[in-house]
Design a protein around this motif. Structure first.
Motif, mmCIF file in Angstrom:
data_model
loop_
_atom_site.group_PDB
_atom_site.id
_atom_site.type_symbol
_atom_site.label_atom_id
_atom_site.label_comp_id
_atom_site.label_asym_id
_atom_site.label_seq_id
_atom_site.Cartn_x
_atom_site.Cartn_y
_atom_site.Cartn_z
ATOM 1 N N TRP A 159 0.849 -1.209 0.000
ATOM 2 C CA TRP A 159 0.000 0.000 0.000
ATOM 3 C C TRP A 159 0.876 1.248 0.000
ATOM 4 O O TRP A 159 1.827 1.325 0.815
ATOM 5 N N TRP A 160 0.680 2.232 -0.705
ATOM 6 C CA TRP A 160 -0.158 2.483 -1.853
ATOM 7 C C TRP A 160 0.758 2.669 -3.031
ATOM 8 O O TRP A 160 1.968 2.856 -2.842
ATOM 9 N N PRO A 161 0.255 2.671 -4.278
ATOM 10 C CA PRO A 161 1.172 2.566 -5.417
ATOM 11 C C PRO A 161 2.102 3.754 -5.610
ATOM 12 O O PRO A 161 3.299 3.584 -5.836
ATOM 13 N N TYR A 168 2.763 -5.740 3.479
ATOM 14 C CA TYR A 168 2.181 -6.804 4.309
ATOM 15 C C TYR A 168 2.405 -8.143 3.635
ATOM 16 O O TYR A 168 2.352 -8.236 2.408
ATOM 17 N N PHE A 169 2.689 -9.164 4.413
ATOM 18 C CA PHE A 169 2.677 -10.520 3.858
ATOM 19 C C PHE A 169 2.280 -11.508 4.951
ATOM 20 O O PHE A 169 2.480 -11.266 6.145
ATOM 21 N N LYS A 170 1.697 -12.597 4.498
ATOM 22 C CA LYS A 170 1.265 -13.665 5.395
ATOM 23 C C LYS A 170 1.991 -14.934 4.990
ATOM 24 O O LYS A 170 2.026 -15.300 3.810
ATOM 25 N N LEU A 192 11.081 -2.955 -4.416
ATOM 26 C CA LEU A 192 10.439 -3.898 -3.502
ATOM 27 C C LEU A 192 9.312 -4.648 -4.191
ATOM 28 O O LEU A 192 9.208 -5.870 -4.090
ATOM 29 N N TYR A 193 8.472 -3.923 -4.905
ATOM 30 C CA TYR A 193 7.351 -4.564 -5.604
ATOM 31 C C TYR A 193 7.847 -5.554 -6.658
ATOM 32 O O TYR A 193 7.366 -6.687 -6.733
ATOM 33 N N ARG A 207 -0.862 -2.561 -5.819
ATOM 34 C CA ARG A 207 -0.538 -1.835 -7.040
ATOM 35 C C ARG A 207 0.978 -1.539 -7.053
ATOM 36 O O ARG A 207 1.581 -1.515 -5.992
ATOM 37 N N PRO A 208 1.570 -1.277 -8.213
ATOM 38 C CA PRO A 208 0.939 -1.275 -9.527
ATOM 39 C C PRO A 208 0.623 -2.677 -10.025
ATOM 40 O O PRO A 208 1.313 -3.622 -9.677
#
Length: 211
Positions: A159-161, A168-170, A192-193, A207-208
């Motif tokens: 969050w956010w783009p 966040y990760f699970k 990172l994305y 996003r993106p």
């Protein structure tokens, strides 16, 4: 076989008036034949050795091609700078009560940005500290090492783009029913994305979006 030929040459009589020319001929032929066999064996050994060498080299090349490089996203100071700016604005307008926690959070994130790193190796994401990428020890909230294999990721979000704030990760490595982690994005959001998509698979809603 070469030994047999050599031994036979010692006892075959000469047809040249009892002279030893026949012996010399057969002995020479035996030596020549033995040398051919020796060279043939040497060539076979070299071919076999080279073949094994090629197999080893091929295996190493395949392993190197499948081994992904380690990625460490660059630090990003935008969030702590924004928080410190907000705290300064609140303090300027005499809103000291909210300015104090916002300023402290900004200082904490500023300090963490200088030392905390996300390290994406071939099989896992690990949180490390310092320029030497030292281990960060146990997780203070859920315990266990701050290292999670991509294969255990259930989902992740960013969050956010345009101005990523939280990642966040699970994962199911810490506990089978899943453990949730939140981290402030104090790293380059695009880097990172991109590495999360590559190593952990595409995100469901972050996003993106992938084109």
């Amino acid at each position: 076989m070469a030994s047999a030929l050599l031994s036979t040459g010692l006892f075959v009589p000469s047809n040249n008036g009892g002279k030893t020319a026949g012996f010399r001929f057969r002995n020479s032929w035996s030596s020549f034949h033995g040398e051919l066999l020796s060279k043939a064996n040497l060539v076979k050994r070299e071919i076999s050795s080279n073949a094994r060498g090629r197999l080893v080299i091929a295996s190493v090349v395949v392993w190197q091609l499948t081994q992904r490089e380690t990625v460490v996203p660059d630090p990003d100071y935008r969030i702590p700078i924004v928080l410190l700016g907000v705290a300064g604005g609140l303090a300027y307008t005499n809103n000291l009560l909210p300015a104090a926690p916002v300023g402290l959070l900004g200082l904490l994130l500023l300090f963490q940005t200088t030392r905390v790193r996300f390290v994406f190796d071939d099989e896992a994401l690990e949180v490390k500290v310092g320029e030497e990428l030292q281990e960060s020890g146990e997780n203070v909230f859920v315990g266990g090492k701050n290292r999670w294999k991509y294969s255990t990721f259930v989902n992740w979000e960013l969050w956010w783009p345009n101005f990523p704030v939280l990642v966040y990760f699970k994962e199911t490595q810490t506990k089978p029913d899943g453990q949730v982690h939140f981290f402030p994005v104090i790293f380059n959001g695009k880097q990172l994305y991109d590495v999360m998509v590559e190593r952990a698979g595409p995100s469901k809603t972050s996003r993106p979006k992938q084109s």
